[in-house]
Design a protein around this motif. Structure first.
Motif, PDB file in Angstrom:
ATOM      1  N   PRO A 155       0.841  -1.407   0.054  1.00 55.53           N
ATOM      2  CA  PRO A 155      -0.010   0.183  -0.235  1.00 55.53           C
ATOM      3  C   PRO A 155       0.688   1.241  -0.166  1.00 55.53           C
ATOM      4  CG  PRO A 155      -0.325  -1.166   1.552  1.00 55.53           C
ATOM      5  CD  PRO A 155       0.173  -2.433   0.893  1.00 55.53           C
ATOM      6  N   ARG A 159       0.507   3.811  -2.383  1.00 57.28           N
ATOM      7  CA  ARG A 159       0.304   5.295  -2.628  1.00 57.28           C
ATOM      8  C   ARG A 159       1.471   6.516  -2.956  1.00 57.28           C
ATOM      9  NH1 ARG A 159      -1.108   7.918   3.426  1.00 57.28           N
ATOM     10  NH2 ARG A 159      -1.060  10.233   2.498  1.00 57.28           N
ATOM     11  N   VAL A 162       0.301   6.684  -7.071  1.00 55.02           N
ATOM     12  CA  VAL A 162      -0.510   7.610  -6.701  1.00 55.02           C
ATOM     13  C   VAL A 162      -0.138   9.169  -6.640  1.00 55.02           C
ATOM     14  CG1 VAL A 162      -3.254   8.476  -6.099  1.00 55.02           C
ATOM     15  CG2 VAL A 162      -2.725   5.733  -6.203  1.00 55.02           C
ATOM     16  N   LEU A 180      -6.495  12.180  -2.050  1.00 53.72           N
ATOM     17  CA  LEU A 180      -6.361  10.969  -2.498  1.00 53.72           C
ATOM     18  C   LEU A 180      -7.645  10.728  -1.549  1.00 53.72           C
ATOM     19  CD1 LEU A 180      -3.888  11.411  -3.779  1.00 53.72           C
ATOM     20  CD2 LEU A 180      -2.967   9.517  -2.146  1.00 53.72           C
ATOM     21  N   GLY A 182      -8.542   6.798   0.674  1.00 54.56           N
ATOM     22  CA  GLY A 182      -8.494   5.792   0.844  1.00 54.56           C
ATOM     23  C   GLY A 182      -7.514   5.747   1.098  1.00 54.56           C
ATOM     24  N   ALA A 183      -6.283   6.352   1.446  1.00 51.96           N
ATOM     25  CA  ALA A 183      -4.680   6.300   1.790  1.00 51.96           C
ATOM     26  C   ALA A 183      -4.781   5.934   3.561  1.00 51.96           C
ATOM     27  CB  ALA A 183      -3.820   7.324   0.959  1.00 51.96           C
ATOM     28  N   GLN A 184      -4.076   4.265   3.658  1.00 52.50           N
ATOM     29  CA  GLN A 184      -3.671   3.854   4.680  1.00 52.50           C
ATOM     30  C   GLN A 184      -2.336   5.320   5.544  1.00 52.50           C
ATOM     31  OE1 GLN A 184      -6.042   2.974   5.895  1.00 52.50           O
ATOM     32  NE2 GLN A 184      -7.310   2.875   4.520  1.00 52.50           N
ATOM     33  N   ASP A 282      -9.137  -3.948  -2.046  1.00 45.24           N
ATOM     34  CA  ASP A 282      -8.292  -2.637  -1.294  1.00 45.24           C
ATOM     35  C   ASP A 282      -8.028  -1.970  -3.029  1.00 45.24           C
ATOM     36  OD1 ASP A 282      -8.737  -3.273   0.626  1.00 45.24           O
ATOM     37  OD2 ASP A 282      -7.424  -4.079   1.427  1.00 45.24           O
ATOM     38  N   ILE A 284      -6.539   2.845  -3.772  1.00 46.64           N
ATOM     39  CA  ILE A 284      -6.988   4.169  -3.712  1.00 46.64           C
ATOM     40  C   ILE A 284      -7.736   5.102  -4.486  1.00 46.64           C
ATOM     41  CG2 ILE A 284      -5.201   5.914  -3.313  1.00 46.64           C
ATOM     42  CD1 ILE A 284      -2.830   4.264  -2.183  1.00 46.64           C
TER      43      ILE A 284
END
Length: 321
Positions: A155, A159, A162, A180, A182-184, A282, A284
């Motif tokens: 992830p 990210r 993105v 963005l 849903g970026a963790q 899952d 982003i």
């Protein structure tokens, strides 16, 4: 005495009437061709959210020391309609609503006044209160949302890609807000071993205090050498989980490695603040908005052209939907 007759005047001045008609037609066509085109026009929402955190506090303490102070201060606000709050242990969320008679052009100045009023009482909050944080961006509209998925990438790696795409999208003419979804957020977790801490005669608070002292950024002085003035900085700040594992802590005049009393791992914020999924996978999201009064058709063409360029450099395994 004969009054003014508009029809008679128009019949006697046909050339002038035709001239004005042609001018109005041309002006109308020109205005129509330059109208802004938005699929989802922006609209004004007269609500702001104020949030503050106080870790470790009870519901009663949070209400008395944080929520009540903010709401009582906002009672002085002229454009206030009402407030509504939700308080849990260690957290308060206050909804501030403006009067219906508030004009759209006055909403942003009112939110600035709310920020100033709450910040004026920030010094009255107990030590340890985080915030307050403000959110008044509810009227943003995104006309395009892309979902980025990854096969074989972490992830964090997805990210980064993105984020690069976002930077390129912002160069598109008339591109507005690009966010963005849903970026963790990454986090480093320390899992202390109570058995090891007890064997060394320590407690968790002492270890945390030593870590904070080690990671602090403090002035270290300067060296004056003739006309030159050299600032001295002491390193030692934590840059990764490896730097934490290698750190030697001093507690009660004893030195030991942090890895002797804690397991150090890198992960993601749990629970996550937001999730974004595409076809049960899952992902982003990249939400793209357009500037006000811009032409949606022209913006869409420029956006698709830029996205075609972006797809050409993305690695294998990154999908754009």
């Amino acid at each position: 005495m004969k009054g003014f007759n508009l029809s008679d005047w128009a019949l006697n001045h046909r050339s002038l009437v035709w001239y004005f008609m042609l001018v109005f037609v041309v002006a109308g066509i020109f205005s129509y061709l330059n109208l802004g085109r938005e699929e989802d026009p922006n609209f004004t929402i007269k609500t702001m959210i104020i949030q503050a955190n106080w870790p470790g506090a009870s519901v009663k303490e949070t209400v008395q020391q944080v929520t009540d102070r903010i709401e009582k201060k906002l009672e002085e606000f002229d454009s206030l309609d009402y407030t509504k709050s939700v308080t849990t242990a260690g957290q308060t969320v206050i909804f501030v609503n403006l009067k219906d008679t508030t004009k759209a052009r006055d909403v942003v100045p009112n939110w600035l006044q709310v920020r100033n009023m709450v910040n004026d009482i920030k010094a009255q909050f107990p030590q340890g209160v985080q915030g307050p944080f403000f959110n008044d961006r509810f009227g943003d509209v995104y006309g395009n949302i892309y979902a980025f998925t990854a096969d074989g990438l972490t992830p964090r790696q997805l990210r980064d890609y993105v984020e690069d795409v976002r930077t390129k999208i912002l160069t598109v003419p008339n591109a507005g807000k690009v966010d963005l979804v849903g970026a963790q957020d990454e986090a480093i977790y320390l899992e202390f071993s109570t058995r090891q801490i007890a064997a060394l005669g320590l407690n968790q608070q002492q270890i945390v205090a030593s870590l904070q002292a080690q990671n602090a950024i403090t002035p270290s002085g300067v060296i004056q050498s003739g006309p030159e003035r050299i600032s001295v900085r002491v390193g030692g700040q934590f840059a990764s989980e490896e730097s934490l594992r290698a750190i030697n802590l001093r507690v009660n005049d004893r030195f030991f490695r942090l890895s002797d009393v804690a397991t150090i791992t890198r992960g993601y914020a749990d629970p996550p603040t937001a999730l974004f999924r595409f076809n049960s996978q899952d992902a982003i999201g990249l939400a793209i908005g357009m500037k006000p009064n811009a032409n949606l058709l022209k913006f869409g063409e420029a956006l698709h052209e830029e996205m075609d360029k972006v797809l050409a450099y993305l690695p294998v395994g990154v999908g754009v939907h």
